[in-house]
Motif scaffolding. Structure first.
Motif, short mmCIF file in Angstrom:
data_model
loop_
_atom_site.label_atom_id
_atom_site.label_comp_id
_atom_site.label_asym_id
_atom_site.label_seq_id
_atom_site.Cartn_x
_atom_site.Cartn_y
_atom_site.Cartn_z
N MET A 93 0.82 -1.21 0.00
CA MET A 93 0.00 0.00 0.00
C MET A 93 0.86 1.26 0.00
N ALA A 94 0.25 2.36 -0.42
CA ALA A 94 0.97 3.63 -0.54
C ALA A 94 1.64 4.04 0.77
N PHE A 95 0.96 3.82 1.91
CA PHE A 95 1.55 4.28 3.17
C PHE A 95 2.64 3.33 3.68
N TYR A 96 2.97 2.29 2.93
CA TYR A 96 4.12 1.45 3.25
C TYR A 96 5.31 1.81 2.36
N GLN A 97 5.12 2.75 1.46
CA GLN A 97 6.19 3.17 0.56
C GLN A 97 7.00 4.27 1.23
N PRO A 98 8.32 4.31 1.00
CA PRO A 98 9.16 5.30 1.68
C PRO A 98 8.71 6.75 1.51
N SER A 99 8.20 7.10 0.34
CA SER A 99 7.82 8.49 0.09
C SER A 99 6.66 8.96 0.97
N TRP A 100 5.94 8.03 1.61
CA TRP A 100 4.83 8.42 2.48
C TRP A 100 5.32 9.21 3.68
N GLU A 101 6.38 8.74 4.32
CA GLU A 101 6.93 9.40 5.51
C GLU A 101 8.21 10.19 5.20
N PHE A 102 8.84 9.88 4.08
CA PHE A 102 10.10 10.52 3.71
C PHE A 102 9.89 11.22 2.37
N PRO A 103 9.31 12.43 2.38
CA PRO A 103 9.01 13.11 1.12
C PRO A 103 10.27 13.41 0.29
N ASP A 104 11.42 13.42 0.92
CA ASP A 104 12.68 13.66 0.20
C ASP A 104 13.26 12.38 -0.39
N PHE A 105 12.49 11.28 -0.33
CA PHE A 105 13.02 9.99 -0.76
C PHE A 105 13.39 9.99 -2.24
N THR A 106 14.62 9.57 -2.49
CA THR A 106 15.09 9.22 -3.83
C THR A 106 16.04 8.04 -3.65
N PRO A 107 16.15 7.17 -4.64
CA PRO A 107 17.09 6.04 -4.51
C PRO A 107 18.53 6.49 -4.28
N GLU A 108 18.89 7.65 -4.80
CA GLU A 108 20.26 8.16 -4.60
C GLU A 108 20.47 8.61 -3.16
N ARG A 109 19.46 9.18 -2.56
CA ARG A 109 19.57 9.68 -1.19
C ARG A 109 19.53 8.53 -0.17
N TYR A 110 18.82 7.46 -0.51
CA TYR A 110 18.69 6.30 0.37
C TYR A 110 19.15 5.05 -0.38
N PRO A 111 20.44 4.90 -0.60
CA PRO A 111 20.94 3.78 -1.42
C PRO A 111 20.77 2.41 -0.77
N PHE A 112 20.41 2.37 0.50
CA PHE A 112 20.24 1.09 1.19
C PHE A 112 18.83 0.51 0.98
N VAL A 113 17.97 1.21 0.24
CA VAL A 113 16.61 0.74 -0.03
C VAL A 113 16.56 0.10 -1.41
N GLU A 114 15.97 -1.08 -1.46
CA GLU A 114 15.80 -1.80 -2.72
C GLU A 114 14.34 -2.17 -2.88
N PHE A 115 13.76 -1.81 -4.01
CA PHE A 115 12.36 -2.17 -4.28
C PHE A 115 12.30 -3.55 -4.91
N VAL A 116 11.36 -4.34 -4.44
CA VAL A 116 11.15 -5.69 -4.97
C VAL A 116 9.68 -5.83 -5.34
N ASP A 117 9.40 -6.76 -6.22
CA ASP A 117 8.04 -7.01 -6.68
C ASP A 117 7.66 -8.42 -6.24
N LEU A 118 7.01 -8.53 -5.07
CA LEU A 118 6.72 -9.84 -4.49
C LEU A 118 5.22 -10.10 -4.38
N ARG A 119 4.83 -11.28 -4.78
CA ARG A 119 3.47 -11.77 -4.53
C ARG A 119 3.63 -12.89 -3.52
N HIS A 120 2.93 -12.80 -2.41
CA HIS A 120 3.15 -13.76 -1.32
C HIS A 120 2.91 -15.21 -1.72
N TRP A 121 2.00 -15.47 -2.61
CA TRP A 121 1.74 -16.85 -3.00
C TRP A 121 2.94 -17.45 -3.73
#
Length: 134
Positions: free
Chosen positions: A38-66
């Motif tokens: 959900m949107a409020f689980y994405q970094p930009s929800w609480e960190f409006p300055d979020f960019t991958p360059e600014r937070y290089p320790f964050v990696e986005f993944v595309d997971l379906r639990h099943w």
């Protein structure tokens, strides 16, 4: 001694918060954020300055639990990256992935996992409960 910690999930941006604090304490941290969450689980929800360059320790993944039940090449590659650590910190249903990675892990409950999952005796919810108990 610094640890290599992988955080899977960003429930209420706890992953980002914990990741930042652990990095400040000298640990090597990666935060895996599921782009399907959900949107409020994405970094930009609480960190409006979020960019991958600014937070290089964050990696986005595309997971379906099943897919944890029958992982394909993409999921196997992710599990390999997730397992490349000393310990995994995760939340709720993401414990399935942590259990499958074969590394020590810690699950922080956030409510849903305690309120609904214990009452299901079959299917994915039972697997999630088993991963949480393990």
């Amino acid at each position: 001694m610094p640890m290599r910690i992988n955080i899977l999930g960003n429930v209420l941006n706890w992953g980002m918060g914990f990741g930042g604090l652990l990095r400040a304490a000298g640990h090597e941290v990666r935060v895996f954020v599921n782009s399907r969450d959900m949107a409020f689980y994405q970094p930009s929800w609480e960190f409006p300055d979020f960019t991958p360059e600014r937070y290089p320790f964050v990696e986005f993944v595309d997971l379906r639990h099943w897919r944890v039940l029958v992982p394909g090449a993409k999921e196997k590659a992710f599990l390999s990256r997730l397992a490349d650590c000393d310990v995994i910190q995760t939340f709720g249903e993401d414990a399935l992935w942590a259990a499958r990675a074969g590394r020590p892990y810690v699950v922080l409950s956030y409510g849903f996992d305690l309120e609904f999952m214990p009452f299901s005796g079959w299917g994915p919810k039972a697997l999630i409960r088993r991963a949480l108990i393990r």
